[in-house]
Design a protein around this motif. Structure first.
Motif, PDB file in Angstrom:
ATOM      1  N   VAL A 115       0.777  -1.070   0.031  1.00  0.00           N
ATOM      2  CA  VAL A 115      -0.141   0.037   0.165  1.00  0.00           C
ATOM      3  C   VAL A 115       0.838   1.117   0.074  1.00  0.00           C
ATOM      4  O   VAL A 115       1.706   1.327   0.877  1.00  0.00           O
ATOM      5  CB  VAL A 115      -0.951   0.230   1.305  1.00  0.00           C
ATOM      6  N   THR A 116       0.659   2.083  -0.989  1.00  0.00           N
ATOM      7  CA  THR A 116       1.300   3.289  -0.787  1.00  0.00           C
ATOM      8  C   THR A 116       0.655   4.544  -0.548  1.00  0.00           C
ATOM      9  O   THR A 116      -0.597   4.494  -0.713  1.00  0.00           O
ATOM     10  CB  THR A 116       2.164   3.478  -2.346  1.00  0.00           C
ATOM     11  N   CYS A 117       1.336   5.575  -0.042  1.00  0.00           N
ATOM     12  CA  CYS A 117       0.713   6.905   0.319  1.00  0.00           C
ATOM     13  C   CYS A 117       1.790   7.863   0.265  1.00  0.00           C
ATOM     14  O   CYS A 117       3.006   7.810  -0.080  1.00  0.00           O
ATOM     15  CB  CYS A 117       0.308   6.640   1.830  1.00  0.00           C
ATOM     16  N   ASP A 118       1.391   9.232   0.647  1.00  0.00           N
ATOM     17  CA  ASP A 118       2.012  10.225   0.102  1.00  0.00           C
ATOM     18  C   ASP A 118       2.717  10.624   1.790  1.00  0.00           C
ATOM     19  O   ASP A 118       2.116  10.191   3.078  1.00  0.00           O
ATOM     20  CB  ASP A 118       1.389  11.360  -0.223  1.00  0.00           C
ATOM     21  N   ASP A 119       3.772  11.576   1.808  1.00  0.00           N
ATOM     22  CA  ASP A 119       4.308  11.950   2.764  1.00  0.00           C
ATOM     23  C   ASP A 119       4.050  13.349   3.653  1.00  0.00           C
ATOM     24  O   ASP A 119       4.778  13.699   4.320  1.00  0.00           O
ATOM     25  CB  ASP A 119       5.873  12.090   2.761  1.00  0.00           C
ATOM     26  N   ASP A 120       2.949  13.903   3.055  1.00  0.00           N
ATOM     27  CA  ASP A 120       2.569  15.126   3.420  1.00  0.00           C
ATOM     28  C   ASP A 120       0.887  15.103   3.975  1.00  0.00           C
ATOM     29  O   ASP A 120       0.423  16.211   4.060  1.00  0.00           O
ATOM     30  CB  ASP A 120       2.625  16.319   2.265  1.00  0.00           C
ATOM     31  N   MET A 121       0.670  13.846   4.376  1.00  0.00           N
ATOM     32  CA  MET A 121      -0.802  13.707   4.602  1.00  0.00           C
ATOM     33  C   MET A 121      -0.826  12.903   6.051  1.00  0.00           C
ATOM     34  O   MET A 121       0.232  12.152   6.380  1.00  0.00           O
ATOM     35  CB  MET A 121      -1.587  12.989   3.868  1.00  0.00           C
ATOM     36  N   MET A 122      -1.887  13.146   7.000  1.00  0.00           N
ATOM     37  CA  MET A 122      -2.044  12.429   7.996  1.00  0.00           C
ATOM     38  C   MET A 122      -3.222  11.508   7.882  1.00  0.00           C
ATOM     39  O   MET A 122      -4.365  12.096   7.433  1.00  0.00           O
ATOM     40  CB  MET A 122      -2.080  13.405   9.247  1.00  0.00           C
ATOM     41  N   GLY A 222      -2.355  -6.112 -17.590  1.00  0.00           N
ATOM     42  CA  GLY A 222      -3.795  -6.628 -17.713  1.00  0.00           C
ATOM     43  C   GLY A 222      -4.575  -6.572 -16.325  1.00  0.00           C
ATOM     44  O   GLY A 222      -5.630  -7.009 -16.163  1.00  0.00           O
ATOM     45  N   THR A 223      -4.038  -5.588 -15.406  1.00  0.00           N
ATOM     46  CA  THR A 223      -4.635  -5.336 -14.030  1.00  0.00           C
ATOM     47  C   THR A 223      -5.693  -4.340 -13.926  1.00  0.00           C
ATOM     48  O   THR A 223      -5.251  -3.236 -14.354  1.00  0.00           O
ATOM     49  CB  THR A 223      -3.733  -5.478 -12.844  1.00  0.00           C
ATOM     50  N   LYS A 224      -6.748  -4.544 -13.510  1.00  0.00           N
ATOM     51  CA  LYS A 224      -7.806  -3.691 -13.233  1.00  0.00           C
ATOM     52  C   LYS A 224      -7.796  -2.742 -11.962  1.00  0.00           C
ATOM     53  O   LYS A 224      -7.194  -3.136 -10.860  1.00  0.00           O
ATOM     54  CB  LYS A 224      -9.153  -4.459 -13.261  1.00  0.00           C
ATOM     55  N   SER A 225      -7.836  -1.353 -12.334  1.00  0.00           N
ATOM     56  CA  SER A 225      -7.613  -0.424 -11.207  1.00  0.00           C
ATOM     57  C   SER A 225      -9.120  -0.162 -10.788  1.00  0.00           C
ATOM     58  O   SER A 225      -9.967   0.221 -11.798  1.00  0.00           O
ATOM     59  CB  SER A 225      -6.765   0.759 -11.589  1.00  0.00           C
ATOM     60  N   ILE A 226      -9.484   0.189  -9.359  1.00  0.00           N
ATOM     61  CA  ILE A 226     -10.915   0.318  -9.047  1.00  0.00           C
ATOM     62  C   ILE A 226     -10.673   1.553  -7.992  1.00  0.00           C
ATOM     63  O   ILE A 226      -9.784   1.639  -7.394  1.00  0.00           O
ATOM     64  CB  ILE A 226     -11.815  -0.811  -8.614  1.00  0.00           C
ATOM     65  N   GLN A 227     -11.893   2.139  -7.876  1.00  0.00           N
ATOM     66  CA  GLN A 227     -12.013   3.146  -7.026  1.00  0.00           C
ATOM     67  C   GLN A 227     -12.825   2.625  -5.647  1.00  0.00           C
ATOM     68  O   GLN A 227     -13.643   1.633  -5.776  1.00  0.00           O
ATOM     69  CB  GLN A 227     -13.258   4.226  -7.221  1.00  0.00           C
ATOM     70  N   ALA A 228     -12.057   2.555  -4.369  1.00  0.00           N
ATOM     71  CA  ALA A 228     -12.832   2.058  -3.048  1.00  0.00           C
ATOM     72  C   ALA A 228     -14.043   2.930  -2.840  1.00  0.00           C
ATOM     73  O   ALA A 228     -13.902   4.235  -2.861  1.00  0.00           O
ATOM     74  CB  ALA A 228     -11.780   2.303  -2.048  1.00  0.00           C
ATOM     75  N   LYS A 229     -15.173   2.285  -2.797  1.00  0.00           N
ATOM     76  CA  LYS A 229     -16.303   2.672  -2.265  1.00  0.00           C
ATOM     77  C   LYS A 229     -16.619   3.064  -0.940  1.00  0.00           C
ATOM     78  O   LYS A 229     -17.567   3.618  -0.271  1.00  0.00           O
ATOM     79  CB  LYS A 229     -17.527   2.096  -2.994  1.00  0.00           C
ATOM     80  N   ASN A 230     -15.713   2.521  -0.105  1.00  0.00           N
ATOM     81  CA  ASN A 230     -15.933   2.552   1.349  1.00  0.00           C
ATOM     82  C   ASN A 230     -15.203   3.604   2.273  1.00  0.00           C
ATOM     83  O   ASN A 230     -15.286   3.769   3.358  1.00  0.00           O
ATOM     84  CB  ASN A 230     -15.803   1.156   2.088  1.00  0.00           C
ATOM     85  N   SER A 231     -14.437   4.309   1.504  1.00  0.00           N
ATOM     86  CA  SER A 231     -13.374   5.433   2.100  1.00  0.00           C
ATOM     87  C   SER A 231     -14.393   6.376   2.770  1.00  0.00           C
ATOM     88  O   SER A 231     -15.367   6.785   2.092  1.00  0.00           O
ATOM     89  CB  SER A 231     -12.634   6.008   1.176  1.00  0.00           C
ATOM     90  N   GLU A 232     -13.980   7.187   3.604  1.00  0.00           N
ATOM     91  CA  GLU A 232     -14.964   8.068   4.283  1.00  0.00           C
ATOM     92  C   GLU A 232     -14.102   9.553   4.197  1.00  0.00           C
ATOM     93  O   GLU A 232     -13.989  10.007   3.012  1.00  0.00           O
ATOM     94  CB  GLU A 232     -15.014   7.804   6.011  1.00  0.00           C
ATOM     95  N   LYS A 233     -13.897  10.140   5.288  1.00  0.00           N
ATOM     96  CA  LYS A 233     -13.034  11.379   5.039  1.00  0.00           C
ATOM     97  C   LYS A 233     -11.632  11.346   4.514  1.00  0.00           C
ATOM     98  O   LYS A 233     -11.156  10.336   4.579  1.00  0.00           O
ATOM     99  CB  LYS A 233     -13.079  12.081   6.433  1.00  0.00           C
ATOM    100  N   GLU A 234     -11.226  12.297   3.637  1.00  0.00           N
ATOM    101  CA  GLU A 234     -10.006  12.380   2.937  1.00  0.00           C
ATOM    102  C   GLU A 234      -8.873  12.511   4.117  1.00  0.00           C
ATOM    103  O   GLU A 234      -9.093  13.030   5.254  1.00  0.00           O
ATOM    104  CB  GLU A 234      -9.874  13.526   2.009  1.00  0.00           C
ATOM    105  N   PRO A 235      -7.558  11.996   3.828  1.00  0.00           N
ATOM    106  CA  PRO A 235      -6.437  12.306   4.526  1.00  0.00           C
ATOM    107  C   PRO A 235      -6.335  13.808   4.833  1.00  0.00           C
ATOM    108  O   PRO A 235      -6.915  14.614   4.176  1.00  0.00           O
ATOM    109  CB  PRO A 235      -5.346  11.829   3.845  1.00  0.00           C
TER     110      PRO A 235
END
Length: 272
Positions: A115-122, A222-235
């Motif tokens: 799982v990747t994320c950014d370094d400027d978020m909580m 050939g890997t599909k990318s999808i949007q998570a539908k269960n995420s709530e508030k943004e970082p």
């Protein structure tokens, strides 16, 4: 950062800063993923807040890995190095580009969910568990909390990035779904083409856009990318973290469009 976001950012800054490492870790279940991110010199003073937010999750990953350039090995602030544990480690790379947050981790852990994320978020307390919940239902797909739709006009010409619609609704062509790193992206095992490691190529085609490079590698595989539908508030953005940002040039100067066009021309994806 918007003015209204500053009080929220400062509140979480204080809350995370005053929580002990032991309290973050003790008594939590772990899930079989590695969380990986990279940082730059201008954010060394604040990236500990991102790490603290990752340790503050309601479930812990097997590992949290922070990649820094090798020149920074003797410049790590104590408030960051003091967080090192069996869960969190700092590793050093010859790369300066943001691609290292996934490419370098794939080199070490090729058979692990990353799982990747950014370094400027909580990140919110249930950020990781929510992503993993979607993965369990869609085990072979790349999952992004935030996405856009790579968009073309009726003549098949790539539109400016600002016109790539957000992925809150499904993309007209599901193959055009682009996970955006800031929200967090989950990559299943073996979901990217082996060319992902080709530094000379990604620095030629997408030197400032790791999200686009990883999307290209997913399409080749050939890997599909999808949007998570269960995420709530943004970082929560970290106040003062945006003095140096790829977002400014990639969006305001439309370099995302330029770099995707270079990838499209090279690999001939034929998206519409």
């Amino acid at each position: 950062m918007k003015v209204k976001e500053i009080p929220v950012s400062l509140f979480h800054h204080i809350k995370l800063s005053t929580t002990s490492k032991k309290k973050f870790i003790e008594g939590k279940n772990q899930i079989p993923v590695i969380v990986s991110l990279a940082s730059i010199p201008s954010r060394l003073g604040i990236v500990d807040l991102t790490i603290r937010s990752l340790l503050n999750q309601d479930v812990l990953p097997d590992q949290i890995v922070l990649w820094l350039h090798e020149d920074l090995e003797d410049k790590i602030p104590k408030k960051l190095s003091n967080l090192a544990s069996s869960i969190f480690s700092i590793k050093f790379s010859k790369y300066t580009s943001s691609h290292r947050k996934l490419v370098e981790t794939l080199n070490i852990y090729p058979n692990t969910i990353i799982v990747t994320c950014d370094d400027d978020m909580m990140y919110r307390k249930n950020w990781l568990s929510k992503l993993y919940e979607v993965h369990q239902k869609n085990p072979s797909e790349i999952i992004g909390n935030q996405t856009r739709c790579i968009s073309y006009n009726s003549d098949g010409e790539l539109l400016p990035y600002k016109k790539w619609s957000s992925g809150n609704g499904p993309c007209t062509n599901e193959g055009n779904t682009l996970p955006i790193g800031a929200g967090g992206t989950l990559y299943p095992i073996n979901s990217l083409d082996n060319q992902v490691h080709d530094q000379s190529l990604f620095m030629k085609l997408a030197p400032k856009a790791d999200d686009l490079w990883f999307k290209a590698m997913a399409l080749l595989k050939g890997t599909k990318s999808i949007q998570a539908k269960n995420s709530e508030k943004e970082p929560i953005p970290i106040w003062g973290s945006q003095k140096v940002s790829l977002k400014k040039t990639n969006i305001t100067e439309d370099k995302n469009r330029i770099q995707w066009q270079a990838l499209d021309d090279h690999f001939n994806f034929k998206l519409t």
